[in-house]
Design a protein around this motif. Sequence first.
Motif, PDB file in Angstrom:
ATOM      1  N   ALA A 113      -5.328 -91.091  43.137  1.00  0.00           N
ATOM      2  CA  ALA A 113      -4.086 -91.652  42.600  1.00  0.00           C
ATOM      3  C   ALA A 113      -2.887 -90.827  43.053  1.00  0.00           C
ATOM      4  O   ALA A 113      -1.835 -91.370  43.414  1.00  0.00           O
ATOM      5  CB  ALA A 113      -4.149 -91.721  41.074  1.00  0.00           C
ATOM      6  N   LEU A 114      -3.036 -89.520  43.029  1.00  0.00           N
ATOM      7  CA  LEU A 114      -1.947 -88.644  43.461  1.00  0.00           C
ATOM      8  C   LEU A 114      -1.631 -88.835  44.940  1.00  0.00           C
ATOM      9  O   LEU A 114      -0.469 -89.027  45.332  1.00  0.00           O
ATOM     10  CB  LEU A 114      -2.325 -87.188  43.178  1.00  0.00           C
ATOM     11  CG  LEU A 114      -1.376 -86.139  43.746  1.00  0.00           C
ATOM     12  CD1 LEU A 114       0.030 -86.306  43.184  1.00  0.00           C
ATOM     13  CD2 LEU A 114      -1.910 -84.732  43.478  1.00  0.00           C
ATOM     14  N   ILE A 115      -2.661 -88.810  45.775  1.00  0.00           N
ATOM     15  CA  ILE A 115      -2.436 -88.922  47.225  1.00  0.00           C
ATOM     16  C   ILE A 115      -1.864 -90.284  47.594  1.00  0.00           C
ATOM     17  O   ILE A 115      -0.916 -90.379  48.398  1.00  0.00           O
ATOM     18  CB  ILE A 115      -3.743 -88.651  47.992  1.00  0.00           C
ATOM     19  CG1 ILE A 115      -4.206 -87.211  47.781  1.00  0.00           C
ATOM     20  CG2 ILE A 115      -3.570 -88.958  49.479  1.00  0.00           C
ATOM     21  CD1 ILE A 115      -3.199 -86.162  48.215  1.00  0.00           C
ATOM     22  N   PHE A 116      -2.406 -91.354  47.023  1.00  0.00           N
ATOM     23  CA  PHE A 116      -1.885 -92.688  47.327  1.00  0.00           C
ATOM     24  C   PHE A 116      -0.433 -92.805  46.891  1.00  0.00           C
ATOM     25  O   PHE A 116       0.387 -93.442  47.566  1.00  0.00           O
ATOM     26  CB  PHE A 116      -2.725 -93.771  46.645  1.00  0.00           C
ATOM     27  CG  PHE A 116      -4.146 -93.862  47.142  1.00  0.00           C
ATOM     28  CD1 PHE A 116      -4.557 -93.206  48.289  1.00  0.00           C
ATOM     29  CD2 PHE A 116      -5.081 -94.606  46.445  1.00  0.00           C
ATOM     30  CE1 PHE A 116      -5.862 -93.291  48.742  1.00  0.00           C
ATOM     31  CE2 PHE A 116      -6.391 -94.710  46.888  1.00  0.00           C
ATOM     32  CZ  PHE A 116      -6.784 -94.045  48.037  1.00  0.00           C
ATOM     33  N   GLY A 117      -0.099 -92.200  45.755  1.00  0.00           N
ATOM     34  CA  GLY A 117       1.283 -92.234  45.292  1.00  0.00           C
ATOM     35  C   GLY A 117       2.214 -91.457  46.210  1.00  0.00           C
ATOM     36  O   GLY A 117       3.351 -91.874  46.458  1.00  0.00           O
ATOM     37  N   LEU A 118       1.744 -90.324  46.730  1.00  0.00           N
ATOM     38  CA  LEU A 118       2.570 -89.567  47.674  1.00  0.00           C
ATOM     39  C   LEU A 118       2.847 -90.379  48.936  1.00  0.00           C
ATOM     40  O   LEU A 118       3.960 -90.369  49.472  1.00  0.00           O
ATOM     41  CB  LEU A 118       1.862 -88.253  48.041  1.00  0.00           C
ATOM     42  CG  LEU A 118       1.780 -87.192  46.939  1.00  0.00           C
ATOM     43  CD1 LEU A 118       0.881 -86.049  47.379  1.00  0.00           C
ATOM     44  CD2 LEU A 118       3.170 -86.674  46.586  1.00  0.00           C
ATOM     45  N   LEU A 119       1.824 -91.098  49.423  1.00  0.00           N
ATOM     46  CA  LEU A 119       1.970 -91.866  50.661  1.00  0.00           C
ATOM     47  C   LEU A 119       2.794 -93.133  50.469  1.00  0.00           C
ATOM     48  O   LEU A 119       3.570 -93.524  51.348  1.00  0.00           O
ATOM     49  CB  LEU A 119       0.581 -92.225  51.212  1.00  0.00           C
ATOM     50  CG  LEU A 119      -0.265 -91.054  51.713  1.00  0.00           C
ATOM     51  CD1 LEU A 119      -1.665 -91.526  52.073  1.00  0.00           C
ATOM     52  CD2 LEU A 119       0.398 -90.386  52.909  1.00  0.00           C
ATOM     53  N   ALA A 120       2.603 -93.806  49.339  1.00  0.00           N
ATOM     54  CA  ALA A 120       3.298 -95.078  49.099  1.00  0.00           C
ATOM     55  C   ALA A 120       4.622 -94.901  48.389  1.00  0.00           C
ATOM     56  O   ALA A 120       5.493 -95.781  48.476  1.00  0.00           O
ATOM     57  CB  ALA A 120       2.399 -96.008  48.274  1.00  0.00           C
ATOM     58  N   GLY A 121       4.787 -93.792  47.692  1.00  0.00           N
ATOM     59  CA  GLY A 121       6.003 -93.587  46.921  1.00  0.00           C
ATOM     60  C   GLY A 121       6.872 -92.469  47.447  1.00  0.00           C
ATOM     61  O   GLY A 121       7.936 -92.694  48.021  1.00  0.00           O
ATOM     62  N   THR A 122       6.414 -91.237  47.304  1.00  0.00           N
ATOM     63  CA  THR A 122       7.230 -90.077  47.648  1.00  0.00           C
ATOM     64  C   THR A 122       7.671 -90.094  49.106  1.00  0.00           C
ATOM     65  O   THR A 122       8.833 -89.790  49.418  1.00  0.00           O
ATOM     66  CB  THR A 122       6.444 -88.782  47.349  1.00  0.00           C
ATOM     67  OG1 THR A 122       5.990 -88.817  45.995  1.00  0.00           O
ATOM     68  CG2 THR A 122       7.320 -87.558  47.550  1.00  0.00           C
ATOM     69  N   LEU A 123       6.779 -90.436  50.012  1.00  0.00           N
ATOM     70  CA  LEU A 123       7.125 -90.484  51.435  1.00  0.00           C
ATOM     71  C   LEU A 123       8.274 -91.444  51.714  1.00  0.00           C
ATOM     72  O   LEU A 123       9.089 -91.224  52.613  1.00  0.00           O
ATOM     73  CB  LEU A 123       5.885 -90.894  52.254  1.00  0.00           C
ATOM     74  CG  LEU A 123       6.051 -90.983  53.770  1.00  0.00           C
ATOM     75  CD1 LEU A 123       6.416 -89.625  54.368  1.00  0.00           C
ATOM     76  CD2 LEU A 123       4.783 -91.530  54.412  1.00  0.00           C
ATOM     77  N   ASN A 124       8.362 -92.521  50.939  1.00  0.00           N
ATOM     78  CA  ASN A 124       9.374 -93.559  51.172  1.00  0.00           C
ATOM     79  C   ASN A 124      10.661 -93.353  50.373  1.00  0.00           C
ATOM     80  O   ASN A 124      11.570 -94.174  50.468  1.00  0.00           O
ATOM     81  CB  ASN A 124       8.796 -94.930  50.794  1.00  0.00           C
ATOM     82  CG  ASN A 124       7.547 -95.267  51.559  1.00  0.00           C
ATOM     83  OD1 ASN A 124       7.347 -94.794  52.670  1.00  0.00           O
ATOM     84  ND2 ASN A 124       6.682 -96.081  50.960  1.00  0.00           N
ATOM     85  N   GLY A 125      10.707 -92.298  49.563  1.00  0.00           N
ATOM     86  CA  GLY A 125      11.854 -92.135  48.675  1.00  0.00           C
ATOM     87  C   GLY A 125      11.778 -93.056  47.472  1.00  0.00           C
ATOM     88  O   GLY A 125      12.798 -93.371  46.853  1.00  0.00           O
TER      89      GLY A 125
END
Length: 350
Positions: A234-246
């Motif tokens: 959940a953390l990694i997917f959120g970093l890739l789909a959320g944090t990376l995109n702003g």
Amino acid sequence: MSEMVSAETLRAFIARCTTAAGVPASDAATVAGLMAEADLIGADGHGVFRLPQYIRRIRAGGMNPKAKPRIIEERPAAALIDGDNGLGHLAVTLAAETAIAKARTQGVAWCGVRMGNHAGPASLYARMPMAAGMIGLYLAVGSANHLPPWGGLELLLSTNPIAVAVPTEHEPPIVLDMATTVAAYGKVKVKAQRGEAMPEGWMIDKLGQPLLDPKRASEGLLLPIGGYKGYGLALIFGLLAGTLNGAAMGRDVVDFNADDTSVTNTGQAILAIDIAAFGDPAAFRARVDALARELRGSQRLPGVDRIFLPGEQSHATRTRRAAEGIPIPPPLRATLDGLAGELGVTPLFG
């Protein structure tokens, strides 16, 4: 007793409602097609079930009905889409179309989304590259936090789903669509509307005890798949789909189930892989077919009638519902009838 409705009738109803809420007709048609497709494949928590919530957010000012998603950053094999706070289906569709076009020349392409919204089941978008003869992968930050970090109590992560779609030649396509929690929150909401209890293992309360009443879901925590491993995914997917995109992650995620006015800034990501960059696509599809038959025909445990591959049951559901219709339970029909009355449009069964 559920009433049955054809996908065509359902699409027309969704389009009527979204158009009445101020969405341009072409965008309404796109969203209606994807929402009806969600119901066709059996993702009942992400199809027309969500329509009242979308309309409520539009009317409350939390979502832009006339959004114009656009590319704001671009490289040969990557792009970032700004969804303009519109219906999530529109931004992710643009991301998928962009990834497919780029993958045709680059072999692979990754597109992210920021300023999006809830967009329905993950598999809808992984299937878009698959329909173009590619492999598709989709990730998203869920639209509300229901998962604590492993060992914690504070809800800082969402169900953060992943979907992967792999084309086949003759077998049903291989389509994995899963949340990083044991159950997606949409399934909890469906249980609540139908007055059904949740199975043990979906949620616990803040004392660690099983929570079975979906109407008390706000008091509980969704459980991750595989314990601490699901939390990590959940953390990694959120970093890739959320944090990376702003896009929003952690405490920045807005609970769109409870808040109709705040901008959610939902993040998603899609990857398209052109099989032709790795060899003959037909030969690849044939190998996938052979593996599918090998797995399905393998030795089974006592009492197991059939081994299923990811996507087989949703494929069968789509075939059945396309022929017989989509079931609309009485509580959902009552809600949709009320929505039609509020918007002044012909009801679903009018």
